[in-house]
Enzyme design. Structure first.
Site, PDB file in Angstrom:
ATOM      1  N   GLY A   9      -0.926   3.854  -6.088  1.00  0.00           N
ATOM      2  CA  GLY A   9      -2.095   3.632  -6.235  1.00  0.00           C
ATOM      3  C   GLY A   9      -2.986   4.726  -6.960  1.00  0.00           C
ATOM      4  N   ALA A  10      -2.064   5.071  -8.228  1.00  0.00           N
ATOM      5  CA  ALA A  10      -2.618   6.176  -9.073  1.00  0.00           C
ATOM      6  C   ALA A  10      -3.715   5.636  -9.851  1.00  0.00           C
ATOM      7  CB  ALA A  10      -1.569   6.397 -10.053  1.00  0.00           C
TER       8      ALA A  10
ATOM      9  N   VAL B  46       3.889  -2.217  -3.530  1.00  0.00           N
ATOM     10  CA  VAL B  46       4.678  -1.152  -2.527  1.00  0.00           C
ATOM     11  C   VAL B  46       4.928  -1.487  -1.029  1.00  0.00           C
ATOM     12  CG1 VAL B  46       3.909   0.729  -3.916  1.00  0.00           C
ATOM     13  CG2 VAL B  46       2.637  -0.081  -2.023  1.00  0.00           C
TER      14      VAL B  46
ATOM     15  N   ASN C  69      -0.221   7.202  -1.858  1.00  0.00           N
ATOM     16  CA  ASN C  69      -1.576   6.861  -1.581  1.00  0.00           C
ATOM     17  C   ASN C  69      -2.227   5.648  -1.696  1.00  0.00           C
ATOM     18  OD1 ASN C  69      -4.456   8.042  -2.815  1.00  0.00           O
ATOM     19  ND2 ASN C  69      -3.805   6.845  -4.345  1.00  0.00           N
TER      20      ASN C  69
ATOM     21  N   TYR D 214      -7.632   0.217  10.413  1.00  0.00           N
ATOM     22  CA  TYR D 214      -7.362   1.378   9.486  1.00  0.00           C
ATOM     23  C   TYR D 214      -6.589   2.627  10.207  1.00  0.00           C
ATOM     24  CZ  TYR D 214      -8.119   4.903   5.593  1.00  0.00           C
ATOM     25  OH  TYR D 214      -8.029   5.831   4.732  1.00  0.00           O
TER      26      TYR D 214
END
Length: 253
Positions: free
Chosen positions: A14-15, A66, A92, A158
Protein backbone atom coordinates in the site's frame (compact mmCIF):
# COMPACT_ATOMS: atom_id res chain seq x y z
CA UNK A 1 22.80 8.94 16.85
CA UNK A 2 20.60 8.69 13.78
CA UNK A 3 18.40 6.18 12.03
CA UNK A 4 20.56 4.39 9.50
CA UNK A 5 19.10 1.94 6.98
CA UNK A 6 21.85 2.02 4.38
CA UNK A 7 21.86 -1.09 2.23
CA UNK A 8 18.56 -2.42 3.58
CA UNK A 9 15.77 -3.43 1.22
CA UNK A 10 12.24 -2.54 2.33
CA UNK A 11 8.87 -3.68 1.00
CA UNK A 12 5.93 -1.40 1.80
CA UNK A 13 2.50 -2.68 0.89
CA UNK A 14 0.00 0.00 0.00
CA UNK A 15 2.94 2.31 -0.63
CA UNK A 16 0.93 4.62 -2.88
CA UNK A 17 -1.51 5.46 -0.08
CA UNK A 18 -1.44 8.55 2.12
CA UNK A 19 0.70 7.00 4.86
CA UNK A 20 2.63 4.63 2.60
CA UNK A 21 4.10 7.40 0.45
CA UNK A 22 5.56 9.18 3.46
CA UNK A 23 6.95 5.94 4.85
CA UNK A 24 8.66 5.25 1.53
CA UNK A 25 10.24 8.72 1.37
CA UNK A 26 11.32 8.60 5.01
CA UNK A 27 12.94 5.17 4.83
CA UNK A 28 14.68 6.17 1.60
CA UNK A 29 16.02 9.26 3.38
CA UNK A 30 17.44 6.85 5.98
CA UNK A 31 19.30 5.02 3.21
CA UNK A 32 16.97 2.15 2.34
CA UNK A 33 16.04 0.84 -1.09
CA UNK A 34 12.28 0.63 -1.49
CA UNK A 35 9.99 -1.94 -3.09
CA UNK A 36 6.79 -0.01 -3.80
CA UNK A 37 3.71 -2.19 -3.74
CA UNK A 38 0.46 -0.97 -5.26
CA UNK A 39 -2.86 -2.56 -6.06
CA UNK A 40 -4.38 -0.24 -8.66
CA UNK A 41 -2.65 3.18 -8.66
CA UNK A 42 0.10 2.50 -11.19
CA UNK A 43 0.65 6.17 -11.96
CA UNK A 44 1.28 7.08 -8.32
CA UNK A 45 3.63 4.12 -7.96
CA UNK A 46 5.69 5.27 -10.95
CA UNK A 47 5.87 8.80 -9.54
CA UNK A 48 7.00 7.51 -6.15
CA UNK A 49 9.64 5.30 -7.79
CA UNK A 50 11.09 8.31 -9.60
CA UNK A 51 11.09 10.30 -6.36
CA UNK A 52 12.91 7.56 -4.45
CA UNK A 53 15.49 7.20 -7.20
CA UNK A 54 16.06 10.96 -7.18
CA UNK A 55 17.25 10.51 -3.58
CA UNK A 56 19.98 8.16 -4.82
CA UNK A 57 18.22 4.99 -3.71
CA UNK A 58 17.11 2.00 -5.74
CA UNK A 59 13.39 1.41 -6.13
CA UNK A 60 11.16 -1.24 -7.66
CA UNK A 61 7.42 -1.24 -8.32
CA UNK A 62 5.39 -4.40 -7.72
CA UNK A 63 1.66 -4.81 -8.27
CA UNK A 64 -0.43 -7.39 -6.52
CA UNK A 65 -3.41 -8.39 -4.42
CA UNK A 66 -1.89 -9.01 -0.99
CA UNK A 67 -4.85 -11.16 0.06
CA UNK A 68 -3.84 -13.83 -2.50
CA UNK A 69 -0.88 -16.02 -1.64
CA UNK A 70 0.24 -16.66 -5.20
CA UNK A 71 0.47 -12.93 -5.83
CA UNK A 72 2.48 -12.30 -2.68
CA UNK A 73 4.87 -15.06 -3.69
CA UNK A 74 5.20 -13.47 -7.13
CA UNK A 75 5.93 -10.13 -5.44
CA UNK A 76 8.69 -11.83 -3.46
CA UNK A 77 10.30 -13.14 -6.63
CA UNK A 78 10.00 -9.78 -8.39
CA UNK A 79 11.51 -7.80 -5.53
CA UNK A 80 14.35 -10.31 -5.18
CA UNK A 81 15.15 -10.00 -8.87
CA UNK A 82 15.11 -6.19 -8.83
CA UNK A 83 16.47 -5.29 -5.40
CA UNK A 84 17.67 -8.47 -3.68
CA UNK A 85 16.33 -10.12 -0.55
CA UNK A 86 13.91 -8.02 1.49
CA UNK A 87 15.14 -7.16 4.99
CA UNK A 88 12.14 -5.17 6.22
CA UNK A 89 8.46 -5.73 5.43
CA UNK A 90 5.84 -3.11 6.27
CA UNK A 91 2.25 -4.33 6.05
CA UNK A 92 0.40 -1.11 5.37
CA UNK A 93 -2.23 -1.99 2.74
CA UNK A 94 -5.85 -2.23 3.89
CA UNK A 95 -9.22 -2.55 2.17
CA UNK A 96 -11.45 0.53 2.41
CA UNK A 97 -15.18 0.26 3.06
CA UNK A 98 -18.15 2.21 4.44
CA UNK A 99 -18.48 2.08 8.23
CA UNK A 100 -21.89 1.40 9.76
CA UNK A 101 -23.43 -0.49 12.68
CA UNK A 102 -22.89 -4.20 13.29
CA UNK A 103 -26.51 -4.91 12.33
CA UNK A 104 -26.11 -3.08 9.02
CA UNK A 105 -22.50 -3.90 8.11
CA UNK A 106 -22.34 -6.42 5.23
CA UNK A 107 -20.62 -9.67 6.09
CA UNK A 108 -18.31 -9.12 3.12
CA UNK A 109 -16.74 -6.15 4.92
CA UNK A 110 -15.74 -8.33 7.87
CA UNK A 111 -14.23 -10.85 5.48
CA UNK A 112 -12.41 -8.09 3.58
CA UNK A 113 -10.93 -6.64 6.77
CA UNK A 114 -9.81 -10.07 7.96
CA UNK A 115 -8.17 -10.71 4.62
CA UNK A 116 -6.36 -7.37 4.42
CA UNK A 117 -5.34 -7.20 8.09
CA UNK A 118 -4.65 -10.83 9.01
CA UNK A 119 -4.31 -12.88 5.83
CA UNK A 120 -2.07 -10.29 4.16
CA UNK A 121 0.35 -10.53 7.08
CA UNK A 122 0.23 -14.34 7.06
CA UNK A 123 1.15 -14.42 3.37
CA UNK A 124 3.88 -11.80 3.82
CA UNK A 125 5.33 -13.81 6.69
CA UNK A 126 5.28 -17.05 4.71
CA UNK A 127 6.89 -15.36 1.71
CA UNK A 128 9.59 -13.22 3.32
CA UNK A 129 10.43 -14.58 6.77
CA UNK A 130 12.19 -17.80 5.68
CA UNK A 131 15.02 -15.77 4.10
CA UNK A 132 15.12 -13.54 7.18
CA UNK A 133 15.45 -16.63 9.38
CA UNK A 134 18.37 -17.82 7.29
CA UNK A 135 20.01 -14.40 7.52
CA UNK A 136 19.17 -14.14 11.23
CA UNK A 137 17.92 -10.63 10.67
CA UNK A 138 14.62 -9.05 9.74
CA UNK A 139 11.81 -6.69 10.57
CA UNK A 140 8.06 -7.15 10.13
CA UNK A 141 6.08 -4.01 10.93
CA UNK A 142 2.30 -3.93 10.76
CA UNK A 143 0.22 -0.77 10.62
CA UNK A 144 -2.57 -1.23 13.13
CA UNK A 145 -4.89 1.50 14.52
CA UNK A 146 -6.02 3.17 17.72
CA UNK A 147 -9.50 1.89 16.82
CA UNK A 148 -8.40 -1.56 18.00
CA UNK A 149 -8.48 -0.18 21.54
CA UNK A 150 -11.41 2.22 21.16
CA UNK A 151 -14.17 -0.16 20.01
CA UNK A 152 -16.44 2.75 19.06
CA UNK A 153 -19.78 2.29 17.26
CA UNK A 154 -19.45 1.63 13.49
CA UNK A 155 -15.81 0.46 13.89
CA UNK A 156 -16.66 -3.23 14.19
CA UNK A 157 -15.27 -4.65 10.94
CA UNK A 158 -12.10 -2.56 11.11
CA UNK A 159 -11.59 -3.27 14.81
CA UNK A 160 -12.20 -6.99 14.34
CA UNK A 161 -9.62 -7.18 11.54
CA UNK A 162 -7.01 -5.16 13.39
CA UNK A 163 -7.46 -7.02 16.68
CA UNK A 164 -6.98 -10.26 14.76
CA UNK A 165 -3.83 -8.76 13.28
CA UNK A 166 -2.62 -7.88 16.78
CA UNK A 167 -2.95 -11.47 17.94
CA UNK A 168 -1.11 -12.77 14.91
CA UNK A 169 1.81 -10.38 15.37
CA UNK A 170 2.23 -11.22 19.05
CA UNK A 171 2.35 -14.95 18.32
CA UNK A 172 4.67 -14.45 15.37
CA UNK A 173 7.04 -12.34 17.48
CA UNK A 174 7.48 -15.33 19.80
CA UNK A 175 7.88 -17.80 16.96
CA UNK A 176 10.65 -15.98 15.08
CA UNK A 177 12.38 -14.07 17.86
CA UNK A 178 15.19 -16.61 18.20
CA UNK A 179 16.24 -15.68 14.66
CA UNK A 180 16.67 -12.01 15.67
CA UNK A 181 13.60 -11.02 13.65
CA UNK A 182 11.44 -8.41 15.32
CA UNK A 183 7.68 -8.19 14.81
CA UNK A 184 5.97 -4.96 15.86
CA UNK A 185 2.94 -2.78 15.19
CA UNK A 186 2.46 0.96 14.84
CA UNK A 187 -1.05 2.14 15.69
CA UNK A 188 -1.83 5.58 14.24
CA UNK A 189 -4.60 7.81 15.46
CA UNK A 190 -6.65 9.93 13.07
CA UNK A 191 -3.69 11.20 11.09
CA UNK A 192 -3.22 14.33 8.99
CA UNK A 193 -2.17 13.46 5.45
CA UNK A 194 -1.92 15.21 2.09
CA UNK A 195 -5.63 14.62 1.63
CA UNK A 196 -6.35 16.82 4.65
CA UNK A 197 -3.84 19.46 3.60
CA UNK A 198 -5.38 19.72 0.16
CA UNK A 199 -8.89 20.11 1.60
CA UNK A 200 -7.82 22.31 4.56
CA UNK A 201 -9.32 19.80 6.98
CA UNK A 202 -6.33 19.30 9.29
CA UNK A 203 -8.10 20.70 12.35
CA UNK A 204 -10.89 18.81 14.09
CA UNK A 205 -11.54 20.19 17.54
CA UNK A 206 -14.00 17.45 18.52
CA UNK A 207 -11.33 14.80 18.03
CA UNK A 208 -8.34 16.81 19.26
CA UNK A 209 -10.07 17.79 22.51
CA UNK A 210 -9.90 14.14 23.63
CA UNK A 211 -6.20 13.79 22.78
CA UNK A 212 -3.77 14.61 25.62
CA UNK A 213 -1.50 16.47 23.16
CA UNK A 214 -4.59 18.32 21.86
CA UNK A 215 -3.92 17.76 18.18
CA UNK A 216 -3.97 15.22 15.40
CA UNK A 217 -0.73 13.52 14.44
CA UNK A 218 0.86 13.79 11.03
CA UNK A 219 1.82 11.25 8.40
CA UNK A 220 5.46 12.13 9.03
CA UNK A 221 5.13 11.26 12.71
CA UNK A 222 3.78 7.83 11.78
CA UNK A 223 6.64 7.33 9.33
CA UNK A 224 9.15 8.34 12.01
CA UNK A 225 7.90 5.57 14.31
CA UNK A 226 8.08 3.06 11.46
CA UNK A 227 11.64 4.13 10.65
CA UNK A 228 12.67 3.63 14.28
CA UNK A 229 11.20 0.12 14.39
CA UNK A 230 12.87 -0.68 11.06
CA UNK A 231 16.28 0.32 12.38
CA UNK A 232 18.80 -1.31 14.67
CA UNK A 233 17.91 1.25 17.34
CA UNK A 234 14.88 -0.96 18.06
CA UNK A 235 16.77 -4.26 18.00
CA UNK A 236 15.47 -5.36 21.43
CA UNK A 237 11.82 -4.40 20.85
CA UNK A 238 9.45 -7.06 19.58
CA UNK A 239 5.81 -7.97 20.07
CA UNK A 240 4.96 -4.32 20.67
CA UNK A 241 1.77 -2.43 19.79
CA UNK A 242 2.88 1.21 19.76
CA UNK A 243 0.16 3.89 19.56
CA UNK A 244 1.25 7.03 17.71
CA UNK A 245 -1.75 9.14 18.57
CA UNK A 246 -0.79 11.74 21.14
CA UNK A 247 -1.94 9.55 24.01
CA UNK A 248 -5.49 9.14 22.75
CA UNK A 249 -5.31 5.46 23.70
CA UNK A 250 -2.84 4.06 26.21
CA UNK A 251 -2.16 0.31 26.50
CA UNK A 252 -2.12 -0.76 30.13
CA UNK A 253 -0.03 -3.34 31.96
Amino acid sequence: MKIELGGKNVLITGATGDLGRVMARTLADCGANIAIHYHSNERKAAELKAEIESKGRRAAVVQGDVTREEEVLRMKDETAARLGAIDIVIANAVIQYQWTSVLEQPAADYIGQFESCVIQSVFLAKAFLPAMKEARYGRLIGINTECAMQNFPTQSAYTAGKRGMDGLYRVLAKEVGEYQITVNQVAPGWTISDRDRESNSEINEAYSSSVPLRRRGTDQEIANAVAFLASDLSSFITGAYIPVNGGNVMPAI
